[in-house]
Design a protein around this motif. Sequence first.
Motif, short mmCIF file in Angstrom:
data_model
loop_
_atom_site.label_atom_id
_atom_site.label_comp_id
_atom_site.label_asym_id
_atom_site.label_seq_id
_atom_site.Cartn_x
_atom_site.Cartn_y
_atom_site.Cartn_z
N GLU A 139 0.81 -1.21 0.00
CA GLU A 139 0.00 0.00 0.00
C GLU A 139 0.85 1.27 0.00
OE1 GLU A 139 -0.99 0.41 4.80
OE2 GLU A 139 -2.41 -0.62 3.47
N ARG A 140 2.14 1.15 0.33
CA ARG A 140 3.03 2.31 0.30
C ARG A 140 3.97 2.27 -0.89
NH1 ARG A 140 1.89 1.22 5.60
NH2 ARG A 140 1.47 3.00 6.96
N ALA A 141 3.75 1.35 -1.81
CA ALA A 141 4.61 1.25 -3.00
C ALA A 141 4.43 2.49 -3.87
CB ALA A 141 4.26 -0.01 -3.79
N ARG A 142 5.55 3.01 -4.36
CA ARG A 142 5.50 4.26 -5.12
C ARG A 142 6.85 4.49 -5.80
NH1 ARG A 142 6.80 4.92 0.06
NH2 ARG A 142 8.37 6.49 0.65
N PRO A 143 6.92 5.42 -6.77
CA PRO A 143 8.21 5.82 -7.31
C PRO A 143 8.93 6.73 -6.32
CG PRO A 143 6.42 6.98 -8.42
CD PRO A 143 5.79 6.01 -7.49
N ALA A 144 10.20 6.44 -6.05
CA ALA A 144 10.93 7.20 -5.02
C ALA A 144 12.41 6.89 -5.15
CB ALA A 144 10.43 6.83 -3.62
N ALA A 145 13.22 7.58 -4.36
CA ALA A 145 14.62 7.22 -4.22
C ALA A 145 14.70 5.81 -3.63
CB ALA A 145 15.34 8.22 -3.31
N ARG A 146 15.48 4.94 -4.25
CA ARG A 146 15.52 3.55 -3.81
C ARG A 146 15.98 3.41 -2.37
NH1 ARG A 146 17.99 0.45 -9.20
NH2 ARG A 146 16.59 1.46 -10.70
N VAL A 147 16.85 4.31 -1.92
CA VAL A 147 17.39 4.22 -0.56
C VAL A 147 16.29 4.34 0.48
CG1 VAL A 147 17.87 6.71 -0.33
CG2 VAL A 147 19.27 5.04 0.90
N GLN A 148 15.14 4.90 0.12
CA GLN A 148 14.06 5.01 1.10
C GLN A 148 13.54 3.64 1.54
OE1 GLN A 148 11.95 8.41 -1.20
NE2 GLN A 148 11.50 8.82 0.92
N ASP A 149 13.79 2.60 0.75
CA ASP A 149 13.37 1.26 1.14
C ASP A 149 14.28 0.62 2.19
OD1 ASP A 149 10.95 0.24 0.33
OD2 ASP A 149 11.69 -0.72 -1.48
N PHE A 150 15.35 1.30 2.58
CA PHE A 150 16.31 0.71 3.51
C PHE A 150 16.28 1.37 4.89
CE2 PHE A 150 18.79 0.38 -0.68
CZ PHE A 150 18.09 -0.75 -1.05
N VAL A 151 15.41 2.36 5.09
CA VAL A 151 15.45 3.13 6.33
C VAL A 151 15.08 2.27 7.53
CG1 VAL A 151 14.46 5.08 7.57
CG2 VAL A 151 14.98 5.29 5.13
N ILE A 152 13.97 1.55 7.45
CA ILE A 152 13.55 0.74 8.60
C ILE A 152 14.56 -0.36 8.87
CG2 ILE A 152 11.74 -0.75 9.54
CD1 ILE A 152 9.72 0.81 7.92
N LEU A 153 15.10 -0.96 7.81
CA LEU A 153 16.11 -2.00 8.00
C LEU A 153 17.35 -1.43 8.68
CD1 LEU A 153 15.85 -3.84 4.56
CD2 LEU A 153 14.91 -4.57 6.77
N ALA A 154 17.79 -0.25 8.25
CA ALA A 154 19.00 0.35 8.81
C ALA A 154 18.83 0.70 10.28
CB ALA A 154 19.38 1.59 8.01
N THR A 155 17.62 1.07 10.68
CA THR A 155 17.39 1.50 12.07
C THR A 155 16.97 0.34 12.98
OG1 THR A 155 15.11 2.13 11.52
CG2 THR A 155 16.80 3.84 11.38
N THR A 156 16.76 -0.83 12.42
CA THR A 156 16.36 -1.99 13.23
C THR A 156 17.30 -3.17 12.97
OG1 THR A 156 14.74 -2.66 11.52
CG2 THR A 156 13.94 -1.28 13.33
N GLN A 157 17.06 -3.91 11.94
CA GLN A 157 17.80 -5.13 11.64
C GLN A 157 19.30 -4.90 11.48
OE1 GLN A 157 16.65 -8.59 10.75
NE2 GLN A 157 15.13 -7.90 12.21
N TRP A 158 19.68 -3.89 10.74
CA TRP A 158 21.10 -3.71 10.41
C TRP A 158 21.89 -3.00 11.49
CZ3 TRP A 158 20.33 -1.63 4.71
CH2 TRP A 158 19.76 -2.65 3.93
N ALA A 159 21.21 -2.31 12.39
CA ALA A 159 21.92 -1.53 13.40
C ALA A 159 22.84 -2.40 14.26
CB ALA A 159 20.92 -0.78 14.29
N ASP A 160 22.38 -3.58 14.62
CA ASP A 160 23.17 -4.48 15.46
C ASP A 160 23.68 -5.71 14.72
OD1 ASP A 160 22.83 -2.96 17.82
OD2 ASP A 160 20.82 -3.81 18.08
#
Length: 294
Positions: free
Chosen positions: A209-230
């Motif tokens: 429901e949030r799929a859209r044209p955008a900067a691709r890096v925007q798809d990594f924000v939640i991962l970077a602040t949760t999964q990838w942080a540790d």
Amino acid sequence: MSSTKPLPAALKRWAEQRIGPVVSVRDASHDWDRSRVWDLEGERGVHHYLKVSPSVKFFTRESRAYRHIVPALGHTRAPHLIDSRAQDLALLLTAVPGAPAKELGLDAAQWRTVHQQAGALCARLHEAGELDRGDRAEAEASLSAAADGAEKYLARVGDRLDHDEQQLVREHAARLRRVGPVPVGYVHGDNQPRNWLWSTSGLALVDFERARPAARVQDFVILATTQWADHPDREQAFLRSYGRELSDAERHALRCLSALDAVNCLAWGPDNGDAEVTARGRRTLDRLLKEARP
């Protein structure tokens, strides 16, 4: 927990006209008031999902994504759209195997495998077709649009942030406007393990429901602040299968977007009783403040 949401009779009749008799209905909504999703079981045990979007914008994005973008992921890697009903903001979807990865108690090696497959699927999604003129303009303006949201989030969060925290968010919003060109494409928009279904068949993506044209890096924000942080090994596994490392401009944008995500979390989380989202925002903001101090 929210109360069980009944499937409207008119929507059940509409679904049965397309998939045949429905013998059981299970409320599969997320635990927030605007989420409305039902698991429909047919006579032969075949399952479908009926989703009512929370807004016209989300319905438009998701129905378009299923028609024009999601097929690039491949068979079994995402649901397929059977039909939509605009007057009710309803989508009738096939089911895909698996359960949300975040609920499965995966070990370290399994998480790396999940991220590896997620990176490959995201690459397919981000490269799904050429952007037309309107989509390209929206995508190229997406970082500035994200920066525009900073003051709205700060107004909502109010005195939950002190002066230094508010200033840090404003500084990152200003820096985001100066990032410069970054790769654009179609993004999932809520790319995280709760929307990754994992099974013996592999990984599937859901909830577009949030799929859209955008900067691709925007798809990594939640991962970077949760999964990838540790777990940098998960990030490495993801990016290897994604096919490239992030550019310096993308890394800079990701940091700025993380600050905006933090203030959004600290506005939305407490207002909606979501401790997990609130904690994500607090942790990200604390990390950015620590890194900013000499």
